[in-house]
Scaffold this motif. Structure first.
Motif, PDB file in Angstrom:
ATOM      1  N   ASN A  77      17.930  89.187 102.729  1.00 39.04           N
ATOM      2  CA  ASN A  77      16.971  90.181 102.694  1.00 39.04           C
ATOM      3  C   ASN A  77      16.619  90.286 104.298  1.00 39.04           C
ATOM      4  OD1 ASN A  77      19.004  90.697 100.452  1.00 39.04           O
ATOM      5  ND2 ASN A  77      16.636  90.395  98.620  1.00 39.04           N
ATOM      6  N   LEU A  78      16.838  89.994 105.206  1.00 37.68           N
ATOM      7  CA  LEU A  78      16.361  90.216 106.206  1.00 37.68           C
ATOM      8  C   LEU A  78      16.900  91.225 107.254  1.00 37.68           C
ATOM      9  CD1 LEU A  78      16.760  86.497 107.966  1.00 37.68           C
ATOM     10  CD2 LEU A  78      14.221  88.037 106.751  1.00 37.68           C
ATOM     11  N   PHE A  79      15.880  92.203 108.133  1.00 42.28           N
ATOM     12  CA  PHE A  79      16.171  93.399 108.233  1.00 42.28           C
ATOM     13  C   PHE A  79      17.126  92.784 109.561  1.00 42.28           C
ATOM     14  CE2 PHE A  79      12.096  94.689 107.528  1.00 42.28           C
ATOM     15  CZ  PHE A  79      12.083  95.505 106.209  1.00 42.28           C
ATOM     16  N   PRO A  80      18.548  92.942 109.740  1.00 44.62           N
ATOM     17  CA  PRO A  80      19.392  92.624 110.465  1.00 44.62           C
ATOM     18  C   PRO A  80      19.266  92.961 112.381  1.00 44.62           C
ATOM     19  CG  PRO A  80      20.652  93.884 109.336  1.00 44.62           C
ATOM     20  CD  PRO A  80      19.409  93.823 109.270  1.00 44.62           C
ATOM     21  N   HIS A  81      18.639  94.388 112.404  1.00 45.04           N
ATOM     22  CA  HIS A  81      17.878  94.883 113.375  1.00 45.04           C
ATOM     23  C   HIS A  81      16.725  94.544 114.113  1.00 45.04           C
ATOM     24  CE1 HIS A  81      16.054  97.429 110.641  1.00 45.04           C
ATOM     25  NE2 HIS A  81      15.094  97.824 111.898  1.00 45.04           N
ATOM     26  N   MET A  82      16.179  93.756 113.781  1.00 43.74           N
ATOM     27  CA  MET A  82      15.163  92.921 114.281  1.00 43.74           C
ATOM     28  C   MET A  82      14.697  91.524 114.176  1.00 43.74           C
ATOM     29  SD  MET A  82      12.458  94.601 111.609  1.00 43.74           S
ATOM     30  CE  MET A  82      12.485  96.535 111.602  1.00 43.74           C
ATOM     31  N   THR A  83      14.302  90.477 115.640  1.00 43.45           N
ATOM     32  CA  THR A  83      13.756  89.439 115.412  1.00 43.45           C
ATOM     33  C   THR A  83      13.338  88.611 114.192  1.00 43.45           C
ATOM     34  OG1 THR A  83      11.753  89.981 116.254  1.00 43.45           O
ATOM     35  CG2 THR A  83      14.003  90.028 117.966  1.00 43.45           C
ATOM     36  N   CYS A  84      13.327  87.768 114.602  1.00 39.92           N
ATOM     37  CA  CYS A  84      12.806  86.669 113.370  1.00 39.92           C
ATOM     38  C   CYS A  84      11.209  87.381 113.305  1.00 39.92           C
ATOM     39  CB  CYS A  84      13.373  85.577 113.695  1.00 39.92           C
ATOM     40  SG  CYS A  84      14.989  84.814 113.543  1.00 39.92           S
TER      41      CYS A  84
END
Length: 232
Positions: A77-84
């Motif tokens: 569930n990471l935000f795909p448009h944000m860097t790590c």
């Protein structure tokens, strides 16, 4: 010496359309304790975690939690448009109103802790599943939770990279992080947990130390489950 109870659940019931996913569960844990929850699919393990952190409302019963939870899900569930790094700093900055410098410094420490300091500027699509899950762990830790909840954090990963995530979780255990881990990794539960709970059909069927559960199980359903899980 008295121990601090960080979580207490009394007579917890969670129903979905008349089906009891969690059926009259009583459970408590102490600060610094590591509890592993095992059991077959559909036994209520994940629902119990969601009752703890308020993702679902209990049908009846009482949840007393001292502090905040951090949760790591099966599917990142990471935000795909944000860097790590941005994934890790987003909640501290926007929810806790932490200043960016402090949030960035903490994120860098967490990236180092999970062994991904070289992936700070990468996007989720550019890293492996195991790396995504380690970023998800760092993201949860960035909020300084009082208790970490892991919902089958390795079950979506290839066996070859499961060890990457388990090693981070073992590191947290060595730091006496309060943790509840829903897992199918019997070896991990046996090695790391202070206490193991076996659930079936929404009920806590048996609980005890890893030695009691894995070496001297009493319940026939638990014996059958372990036989299936540990069969080579």
């Amino acid at each position: 010496m008295s121990r601090e109870i960080i979580l207490e659940m009394k007579n917890i019931v969670k129903e979905y359309s008349g089906f009891r996913a969690v059926d009259n569960v009583n459970f408590s844990m102490e600060k610094g304790e590591i509890v592993a929850i095992i059991g077959p699919s559909g036994s209520g393990k994940s629902t119990l975690l969601r009752c703890i952190n308020g993702l679902v409302n209990v049908t009846s019963g009482e949840v007393n939690l001292k502090g905040e939870t951090g949760m790591v899900f099966q599917h990142f569930n990471l935000f795909p448009h944000m860097t790590c790094k941005a994934n890790i700093t987003y909640a501290p900055i926007n929810v806790k109103k932490q200043d960016k410098e402090t949030a960035n410094r903490h994120a860098e420490e967490l990236l180092k802790m999970v062994g991904l300091e070289n992936k700070a500027d990468a996007y989720p699509a550019q890293i492996s599943g195991g790396q995504k899950q380690r970023i998800a762990i760092a993201r949860a830790l960035a909020m300084d939770p009082d208790i970490m909840l892991f919902d089958e954090a390795t079950s979506a990963l290839d066996p070859e990279i499961t060890g990457e995530v388990l090693n981070v979780m073992k590191k947290l255990a060595q730091q006496h992080t309060t943790m509840i881990v829903v897992t199918h990794e019997m070896g991990f539960a046996k090695e790391v947990a202070d206490r193991v709970i076996f659930m079936d059909k929404g009920v806590i069927v048996e609980e005890g130390t890893p030695e009691e559960i894995f070496e001297h199980p009493k319940n026939e359903r638990l014996i059958s489950f372990l036989g299936a899980m540990l069969r080579v």
